[in-house]
Design an enzyme around this catalytic site. Sequence first.
Site, short mmCIF file in Angstrom:
data_model
loop_
_atom_site.label_atom_id
_atom_site.label_comp_id
_atom_site.label_asym_id
_atom_site.label_seq_id
_atom_site.Cartn_x
_atom_site.Cartn_y
_atom_site.Cartn_z
N LYS A 1 9.58 -0.30 13.24
CA LYS A 1 10.43 0.07 12.53
C LYS A 1 11.32 1.73 12.78
O LYS A 1 12.23 1.59 11.65
CB LYS A 1 9.07 0.51 11.24
CG LYS A 1 7.82 0.11 11.48
CD LYS A 1 6.90 0.33 9.57
CE LYS A 1 5.86 -0.38 9.43
NZ LYS A 1 5.11 -0.09 8.91
N GLY B 1 -4.67 -2.03 4.82
CA GLY B 1 -4.04 -3.26 4.53
C GLY B 1 -4.44 -4.39 4.90
O GLY B 1 -4.69 -5.67 3.99
N ARG B 2 -4.54 -4.86 6.57
CA ARG B 2 -5.52 -6.30 6.81
C ARG B 2 -7.00 -6.39 6.06
O ARG B 2 -7.53 -7.14 6.25
CB ARG B 2 -5.21 -5.94 8.30
CG ARG B 2 -6.22 -5.09 9.00
CD ARG B 2 -5.61 -5.39 10.56
NE ARG B 2 -6.06 -4.03 11.15
CZ ARG B 2 -5.67 -2.60 11.21
NH1 ARG B 2 -4.41 -2.28 10.75
NH2 ARG B 2 -6.34 -1.78 12.15
N LYS C 1 0.79 -1.01 -0.79
CA LYS C 1 0.06 -0.12 0.18
C LYS C 1 0.84 1.26 0.34
O LYS C 1 0.86 2.56 -1.19
CB LYS C 1 -1.15 -0.03 0.66
CG LYS C 1 -2.08 1.15 1.48
CD LYS C 1 -2.86 0.88 2.62
CE LYS C 1 -3.53 2.48 2.67
NZ LYS C 1 -4.70 2.11 3.95
N GLU D 1 11.04 -4.02 3.91
CA GLU D 1 11.23 -6.10 4.52
C GLU D 1 10.42 -6.21 2.68
O GLU D 1 11.37 -7.19 1.41
CB GLU D 1 10.09 -7.06 5.08
CG GLU D 1 10.18 -6.74 5.88
CD GLU D 1 9.61 -5.96 6.74
OE1 GLU D 1 9.25 -4.52 6.71
OE2 GLU D 1 9.64 -5.47 8.37
N HIS E 1 -2.86 -33.27 18.17
CA HIS E 1 -1.44 -33.78 18.40
C HIS E 1 -0.57 -33.08 19.21
O HIS E 1 1.14 -33.41 19.67
CB HIS E 1 -1.00 -35.05 17.11
CG HIS E 1 -1.73 -35.76 17.26
ND1 HIS E 1 -2.35 -37.20 17.87
CD2 HIS E 1 -3.04 -35.56 16.24
CE1 HIS E 1 -3.41 -38.09 17.33
NE2 HIS E 1 -3.63 -36.77 16.87
N GLU F 1 -3.75 -6.51 15.16
CA GLU F 1 -3.45 -5.33 14.71
C GLU F 1 -4.70 -4.05 14.67
O GLU F 1 -4.86 -3.22 14.61
CB GLU F 1 -2.75 -5.25 13.29
CG GLU F 1 -1.95 -4.30 12.60
CD GLU F 1 -1.56 -4.23 11.58
OE1 GLU F 1 -1.90 -3.79 10.64
OE2 GLU F 1 -0.08 -4.68 11.29
#
Length: 540
Positions: free
Chosen positions: A493, A264-265, A204, A210, A381, A350
């Site tokens: 950040k 974003g999410r 965005k 990253e 398990h 978030e």
Amino acid sequence: MSAPAPQPPRVAGPETQPWQRLRELTSMTGARQMRELFAADPKRFEHCSAQAANLLLDYSRQRVDTEVLATFAALAEAVGLREATAAMRRGEQINTTEKRAVLHVALRQRAGQQLGGAQVERMVLAERERMLDFAERVGRRFKTVVNIGIGGSDLGPAMAVQALQRYTEGAPRLAFVSNVDGCQISDLIATADPATTLFIVASKTFTTQETLANARAAREWVAGALGEAAVPDHFAAVSVNTAAMNAFGVHPDYRFEMWDWVGGRYSIWSSIGVSLAIAIGRDRFLAFLDGGRDIDEHFASAPWGANLPALAALLGVWNSNFLALPTLAVLPYDQRLARFPAYLQQLEMESLGKSVTQGGTAVQWTTGPVIWGEPGNNAQHSFFQLLHQGTPRAALDFLLPARSSCGRQGQHDLAIANCLAQAEAFAFGQSLDVAGSVHKVHDGNRPVSLLTFDALDPATLGRLIAHYEHKVFAQSVIWGINAFDQWGVELGKKLCAELVPAVTGEEAGAGPGATAGAGAGPAAVPEHLRPLLKVLRGWK
Ligand code: F6P
């Protein structure tokens, strides 16, 4: 988009009378055993389940009764949930700290709905067409398509492509690269041919460290193998940041717009979903949007007692704030939904990981729970032991399709049986007289919601995601917090940007001979980190 109207002051749930009533009910209904609740109401499944489209929410194994449910509805009314939803759909600036509208619902609209206004509708439909056309005409021509992004620019498409693998016949191989450490891009480069690989840089902001590091590595690889002139044919991008896409050299026909009113999410419905569109094709992507819209309409109009996202939100509030269960385990009984818990972690944590109200005061109540999970059978398990008999307790969401997602119904029937067996064990436990040993006793009474559906197809996946999105929104309204900002991610950040030169050794005075506290580096690097940095540099 309509002009931002002044918002009426809203009251948070804990300041309302229904909240006080729920407090009283905690020591009554909340303390009752599941066995008693079932014994008191032989038709408990009918009374404690709701269906919308093909989603069925069975919350009969939650510690609620008719009075708690009636108080849930009163709480939804008292916080103005209906009006808050309408304000979101009108495009008001409900993301107050960033002064933005919140219009992911507008991304799933059909022509004529005008969600967010006529202009938003026009922009959304036009960009959707461009993206779908690109997906079919260009994207599917490549052999490998790599989405480079992180957070909301990765988790949604990565989760959805895996979930809908059954619907990807004829599609290129889809890969997702997010981590900054370079291992994913390196593994990808080792197994792909630059001449037949398309990279989609999904960001965005187009400023995310990253994503830019991975995009640069991919660009170097393509330019190194095919020449600089080939770069525009091998890169597409999705962003609000035109200048950065220009600087990167993204071809104008291969770039897609998104808008600041899409978080974003919440962005998988936008062109951020282009990798999904390439994987499943145009018609199925539209079916995915249709599924999301089914739940939008349901959430906006269904009565609270039959409203799946609102019920899930209120059950979550009940479990967190009243029954003191601080975590929610998300357990899909379908391997194709393996990334769904990770997707929900960002969506929920978030959005709801806040401790200041919309009005700017510290909250005096618990807000968003910790979300975690794994495909249910694997979890049985590994960590189910603790959930059954350990001292920390969790609320549980089981997701269960009736039909196999890979055509192996015989094996999927085993998954169904496992899921139902676990729901029963968590709810009813096992008493000492049956268990025969104190070590085999299960207290039970762990709250379980079962979200079941016929099959994991594009429309159903759209419904599932929209269900959780609206659940999160409803909870934010009840807790009086902003679900659409994420200021908590900024500090790390900023500190990272300051530390990079010291880590890489590019900071003045950080060369091999530098000593701790040599003094020439940026003041931002704390002295107490220097000895550790020196050790790390020595090991490189
Ligand atoms: O750091 C968090 C975050 O801002 C998320 O909210 C977002 O989904 C992710 O980073 C990626 O951001 P972008 O799409 O701008 O690269």
